[in-house]
Design a protein around this motif. Sequence first.
Motif, PDB file in Angstrom:
ATOM      1  N   GLU B 175     -60.500 105.462 -24.678  1.00  0.00           N
ATOM      2  CA  GLU B 175     -61.952 105.587 -24.692  1.00  0.00           C
ATOM      3  C   GLU B 175     -62.610 104.443 -23.926  1.00  0.00           C
ATOM      4  N   SER B 176     -62.093 103.232 -24.097  1.00  0.00           N
ATOM      5  CA  SER B 176     -62.709 102.114 -23.376  1.00  0.00           C
ATOM      6  C   SER B 176     -62.485 102.274 -21.875  1.00  0.00           C
ATOM      7  N   CYS B 177     -61.352 102.838 -21.510  1.00  0.00           N
ATOM      8  CA  CYS B 177     -61.098 103.117 -20.087  1.00  0.00           C
ATOM      9  C   CYS B 177     -62.094 104.161 -19.576  1.00  0.00           C
ATOM     10  N   LEU B 178     -62.259 105.218 -20.373  1.00  0.00           N
ATOM     11  CA  LEU B 178     -63.126 106.326 -19.947  1.00  0.00           C
ATOM     12  C   LEU B 178     -64.591 105.887 -19.858  1.00  0.00           C
ATOM     13  N   ARG B 179     -65.007 105.015 -20.781  1.00  0.00           N
ATOM     14  CA  ARG B 179     -66.407 104.564 -20.801  1.00  0.00           C
ATOM     15  C   ARG B 179     -66.705 103.569 -19.675  1.00  0.00           C
TER      16      ARG B 179
END
Lengths: 160, 253
Positions: B175-179
Amino acid sequence: MSRLEAAVPASPGEAQGQPAAPVARMAVAVLSLLGVFIAGYLTLYKLGYLGVIQCGSGGCETVQASKYAYFLGLPVAMWGIGAYSALFVVALLGVQPRWANARWVAVGLFGMAAVGVAFSAYLTYIEAAVIHAWCRWCVASAVLITLIFLLTIPGLRRAR
Amino acid sequence: MTRKTAPRGRSSLTPFYAVIGVVALAGVAFLVFQLFGKEQPVTQPVEVVMDQARLNRVQGISVGRADAPVVIYEFADFQCPGCGQFASLVAPLIKERLVGSGKVRYVYYDFPLIQIHPNAFLASRAGRCANEQGKFWEFHDIIYGQQPNWSSERDPSAQFVRYAAQAGADAGKFESCLRSDRFAREVSESMQLGQSLGVQGTPTLIVNGRRLGSTPSYSELERMVDEAIAGGAAAAPPAGDTAAANPGESAAP
């Protein structure tokens, strides 16, 4: 007799007491058959038998890839095949002198077309307001079912 | 009386039946052509130059032996239904039979059609975020399988996080990568690589430097691979060495 039907010259059958085959109902049969092929094409695409859909834009892919392309577990296009096929068969029966004035034919065609128009209106709304993409084949189908619906009205009057 | 009127009734309907027959024939011909009439481009692939400089600009996501005699590049878009069909019908056979036998190295490149697929770029980034955790191919299968459920969403990020977790990735890291903006450059460069190789739609396959004009069936692809192997190493482009030249290119299981 409606204006559409008045355009048909009285057949020998009508002269002898048998009703003429109404042109409007013939048109319903032809348009329904076209609808079967449009729905068939979309179904083949949806089931993966066609790699690419002929659309001219990406709208068809977007619409077909959405969750709205399914209804009750089946591709919407497959329901279209069933509906257009039913309309075609009943219209084909309805052009036969024996059933030209049959009330069940007129009411059946009108009822099926009305449901089809309502469902098509819902799908068109989804394309415009939710998916924001237009599938030309779906629009063509919406036009077809609207025409079919209008063409079933004269038969309904006649069968009263 | 009946015997006389029946033939007359039939004759009055003859033009109608003729129209029905014409429409039926035209419709069947159209469907048959759509089903079987578009095979020709597959048999007329276009040679493309797979030079190292182009391939070094961006790394694909590959599976298979680095020294496999045949390299299949796929340029694909997670939001494209044709790619979804290819992913579910053909790609598993490529991996199982062609990659599994050591004949093929299969390399996936992003080619999101952003003009028509608003979620495709994010999906491509999501794929690379999953790849960062070694879960690309698992995520690939899930995101394609779920395509109808996220394609029309305004923001499918939450769904992608769920799919990544299903694929076995760490949901928080994913999620942190995607955000973030991570892998946006890689996806953009992958698109530019595709454009430089003449890719116009998806999925587009390049088999040993020959770009196919349409999506092949598995049997066609297998035949092309066998022909390329029978034709010897001369058929293999420099792409066969890509993995060695690109140490960062992931060799996912």
